[in-house]
Write an enzyme that holds these catalytic residues in place. Structure first.
Site, PDB file in Angstrom:
ATOM      1  N   ARG A 151     -10.382   0.409   8.155  1.00  0.00           N
ATOM      2  CA  ARG A 151      -9.852  -0.923   8.450  1.00  0.00           C
ATOM      3  C   ARG A 151     -10.903  -1.808   9.097  1.00  0.00           C
ATOM      4  NH1 ARG A 151      -4.032   0.353   8.537  1.00  0.00           N
ATOM      5  NH2 ARG A 151      -2.935  -1.575   8.950  1.00  0.00           N
TER       6      ARG A 151
ATOM      7  N   ARG B  56      10.913  -0.948  11.486  1.00  0.00           N
ATOM      8  CA  ARG B  56       9.699  -0.519  12.195  1.00  0.00           C
ATOM      9  C   ARG B  56       9.469  -1.421  13.403  1.00  0.00           C
ATOM     10  NH1 ARG B  56       4.586   0.365   8.211  1.00  0.00           N
ATOM     11  NH2 ARG B  56       3.552  -0.922   9.767  1.00  0.00           N
TER      12      ARG B  56
ATOM     13  N   LYS C 148       0.843  -1.216   0.000  1.00  0.00           N
ATOM     14  CA  LYS C 148       0.000   0.000   0.000  1.00  0.00           C
ATOM     15  C   LYS C 148       0.872   1.257   0.000  1.00  0.00           C
ATOM     16  CE  LYS C 148      -2.169  -1.132   3.842  1.00  0.00           C
ATOM     17  NZ  LYS C 148      -1.495  -2.414   4.133  1.00  0.00           N
TER      18      LYS C 148
ATOM     19  N   ARG D  39      11.729  -5.202   5.562  1.00  0.00           N
ATOM     20  CA  ARG D  39      11.549  -3.769   5.283  1.00  0.00           C
ATOM     21  C   ARG D  39      12.497  -2.927   6.139  1.00  0.00           C
ATOM     22  NH1 ARG D  39       5.690  -1.540   5.464  1.00  0.00           N
ATOM     23  NH2 ARG D  39       5.680  -2.778   7.365  1.00  0.00           N
TER      24      ARG D  39
ATOM     25  N   ARG E 255      -0.974  -8.850  13.193  1.00  0.00           N
ATOM     26  CA  ARG E 255      -1.490  -7.879  12.208  1.00  0.00           C
ATOM     27  C   ARG E 255      -2.269  -8.600  11.104  1.00  0.00           C
ATOM     28  NH1 ARG E 255       4.048  -5.042  10.995  1.00  0.00           N
ATOM     29  NH2 ARG E 255       3.021  -4.125   9.187  1.00  0.00           N
TER      30      ARG E 255
HETATM   31  P1  AP5 Z   1       4.746  -1.546   1.939  1.00  0.00           P
HETATM   32  O1  AP5 Z   1       4.465  -0.785   0.691  1.00  0.00           O
HETATM   33  O2  AP5 Z   1       5.374  -0.821   3.059  1.00  0.00           O
HETATM   34  O3  AP5 Z   1       3.430  -2.325   2.389  1.00  0.00           O
HETATM   35  P2  AP5 Z   1       2.148  -1.816   3.180  1.00  0.00           P
HETATM   36  O4  AP5 Z   1       0.968  -2.489   2.547  1.00  0.00           O
HETATM   37  O5  AP5 Z   1       2.132  -0.345   3.288  1.00  0.00           O
HETATM   38  O6  AP5 Z   1       2.428  -2.533   4.562  1.00  0.00           O
HETATM   39  P3  AP5 Z   1       2.327  -1.964   6.047  1.00  0.00           P
HETATM   40  O7  AP5 Z   1       3.145  -2.896   6.878  1.00  0.00           O
HETATM   41  O8  AP5 Z   1       2.641  -0.507   6.116  1.00  0.00           O
HETATM   42  O9  AP5 Z   1       0.816  -2.179   6.296  1.00  0.00           O
HETATM   43  P4  AP5 Z   1       0.072  -2.146   7.625  1.00  0.00           P
HETATM   44  O10 AP5 Z   1      -1.323  -2.041   7.151  1.00  0.00           O
HETATM   45  O11 AP5 Z   1       0.387  -3.311   8.494  1.00  0.00           O
HETATM   46  O12 AP5 Z   1       0.687  -0.898   8.408  1.00  0.00           O
HETATM   47  P5  AP5 Z   1       0.161   0.573   8.722  1.00  0.00           P
HETATM   48  O13 AP5 Z   1       1.314   1.462   8.832  1.00  0.00           O
HETATM   49  O14 AP5 Z   1      -0.943   0.943   7.803  1.00  0.00           O
HETATM   50  O15 AP5 Z   1       5.657  -2.794   1.532  1.00  0.00           O
HETATM   51  C1  AP5 Z   1       6.123  -3.716   2.511  1.00  0.00           C
HETATM   52  C2  AP5 Z   1       7.504  -4.245   2.113  1.00  0.00           C
HETATM   53  O16 AP5 Z   1       7.391  -4.949   0.888  1.00  0.00           O
HETATM   54  C3  AP5 Z   1       8.559  -3.160   1.881  1.00  0.00           C
HETATM   55  O17 AP5 Z   1       9.794  -3.682   2.278  1.00  0.00           O
HETATM   56  C4  AP5 Z   1       8.534  -2.947   0.365  1.00  0.00           C
HETATM   57  O18 AP5 Z   1       9.776  -2.494  -0.121  1.00  0.00           O
HETATM   58  C5  AP5 Z   1       8.204  -4.340  -0.129  1.00  0.00           C
HETATM   59  N1  AP5 Z   1       7.390  -4.357  -1.353  1.00  0.00           N
HETATM   60  C6  AP5 Z   1       6.292  -3.585  -1.628  1.00  0.00           C
HETATM   61  N2  AP5 Z   1       5.762  -3.915  -2.817  1.00  0.00           N
HETATM   62  C7  AP5 Z   1       6.538  -4.937  -3.311  1.00  0.00           C
HETATM   63  C8  AP5 Z   1       6.499  -5.712  -4.494  1.00  0.00           C
HETATM   64  N3  AP5 Z   1       5.569  -5.520  -5.437  1.00  0.00           N
HETATM   65  N4  AP5 Z   1       7.428  -6.691  -4.670  1.00  0.00           N
HETATM   66  C9  AP5 Z   1       8.396  -6.890  -3.725  1.00  0.00           C
HETATM   67  N5  AP5 Z   1       8.503  -6.181  -2.586  1.00  0.00           N
HETATM   68  C10 AP5 Z   1       7.577  -5.218  -2.371  1.00  0.00           C
HETATM   69  O19 AP5 Z   1      -0.481   0.379  10.183  1.00  0.00           O
HETATM   70  C11 AP5 Z   1       0.344   0.108  11.294  1.00  0.00           C
HETATM   71  C12 AP5 Z   1      -0.502   0.024  12.549  1.00  0.00           C
HETATM   72  O20 AP5 Z   1      -1.148   1.289  12.797  1.00  0.00           O
HETATM   73  C13 AP5 Z   1      -1.648  -0.998  12.528  1.00  0.00           C
HETATM   74  O21 AP5 Z   1      -1.212  -2.296  12.865  1.00  0.00           O
HETATM   75  C14 AP5 Z   1      -2.596  -0.391  13.587  1.00  0.00           C
HETATM   76  O22 AP5 Z   1      -2.129  -0.687  14.888  1.00  0.00           O
HETATM   77  C15 AP5 Z   1      -2.444   1.117  13.359  1.00  0.00           C
HETATM   78  N6  AP5 Z   1      -3.462   1.623  12.412  1.00  0.00           N
HETATM   79  C16 AP5 Z   1      -3.213   2.144  11.169  1.00  0.00           C
HETATM   80  N7  AP5 Z   1      -4.376   2.485  10.572  1.00  0.00           N
HETATM   81  C17 AP5 Z   1      -5.367   2.173  11.452  1.00  0.00           C
HETATM   82  C18 AP5 Z   1      -6.787   2.249  11.395  1.00  0.00           C
HETATM   83  N8  AP5 Z   1      -7.446   2.701  10.308  1.00  0.00           N
HETATM   84  N9  AP5 Z   1      -7.497   1.841  12.479  1.00  0.00           N
HETATM   85  C19 AP5 Z   1      -6.874   1.389  13.583  1.00  0.00           C
HETATM   86  N10 AP5 Z   1      -5.525   1.246  13.692  1.00  0.00           N
HETATM   87  C20 AP5 Z   1      -4.782   1.637  12.627  1.00  0.00           C
HETATM   88 MG    MG Z   2       2.194   1.032   4.881  1.00  0.00          MG
END
Ligand code: AP5
Ligand code: MG
Length: 207
Positions: free
Chosen positions: A88, A152, A13, A122, A163
């Protein structure tokens, strides 16, 4: 364009959101990034969010929904925005529908077997750039700003498992929710690299 980017942890994402925002001139709003900025700044929201994020659980809706509602009142969203990581849950989706009219929910479907390696490999920079160890050639610094890369705190196998469970239970049902509203488009990423995924994403957005 008002877009929701849906996908499991590690689906890509953040990687795609940066590119989409740049190409289409819309604002990238990541609730995860907002919480991490609050943790760094030592705010009350950050203190509350940290325990949930470290555990891989959702930060309470009352806080999360208010943050997004407020963020969507800023003037920079007038040309459109991309919500990364919000909503979410069905509750969050219903709250969102009360203050925003979304055009499209873009669902990134990734091969589940790739997720653990992607997330645990990552490396992130405080400037917002994100990398994977497999493409860093041993470098430990950011190619854009030169700062030291870090891991992270929630990118460890145990938290990733939670997660993923949290995603399956709370977030995956949004696929059917937005499908029923006729707003869902799924991009099957499989094991495509980020450039290939972006090409597929652009084909959807250019329509
Ligand atoms: P990346 O692009 O970083 O993936 P991502 O989908 O953004 O993954 P996240 O880990 O950020 O998602 P998340 O939903 O768990 O975390 P968030 O910060 O939103 O890519 C990941 C890795 O893969 C990288 O190393 C990248 O280089 C690699 N990659 C990407 N695309 C690739 C490809 N095509 N091929 C190969 N490699 C690739 O949320 C974190 C926390 O915040 C949650 O757990 C929760 O506690 C809280 N939170 C956030 N939003 C809410 C909400 N709406 N409600 C409640 N709590 C929330
Ligand atoms: Mg992300």
């Amino acid at each position: 364009m008002k877009i929701i980017l849906l996908g499991a942890p590690g689906a890509g994402k953040g990687t795609q959101a940066t590119r989409i925002a740049q190409k289409y001139g819309i604002v990238h709003i990541s609730t995860g990034d907002i919480f991490r900025a609050n943790i760094k700044g030592g705010t009350e929201i950050g203190k509350l969010a940290k325990s949930y994020m470290d555990a891989g659980e959702l930060v309470p809706d009352s806080v999360t929904c208010e943050i997004v509602k407020d963020r969507l009142t800023w003037s920079d969203v007038k040309n459109g925005y991309l919500l990364d990581g919000f909503p979410r849950s069905q509750y969050q989706a219903e709250v969102l529908s009360g203050f925003a009219d979304i055009d499209l929910c873009l669902n990134l479907e990734v091969d589940p077997s790739l997720i653990m390696d992607r997330i645990c490999g990552r490396r992130v920079c405080s400037c917002g750039e994100s990398y994977h160890v497999s493409t860093l050639n041993g470098s430990t610094t950011c190619a854009k700003c030169g700062k030291e890369l870090t891991v992270r705190p929630d990118d460890n196998p145990q938290t990733v498992k939670t997660r993923l469970d949290t995603y399956e239970k709370n977030t995956a049902p949004l696929i059917d929710y937005y499908k029923a509203k006729g707003k869902l488009v799924t991009v099957v990423c499989g094991d495509k690299n980020p450039d290939e995924v972006f090409k597929a994403v652009c084909e959807v957005l250019d329509k």
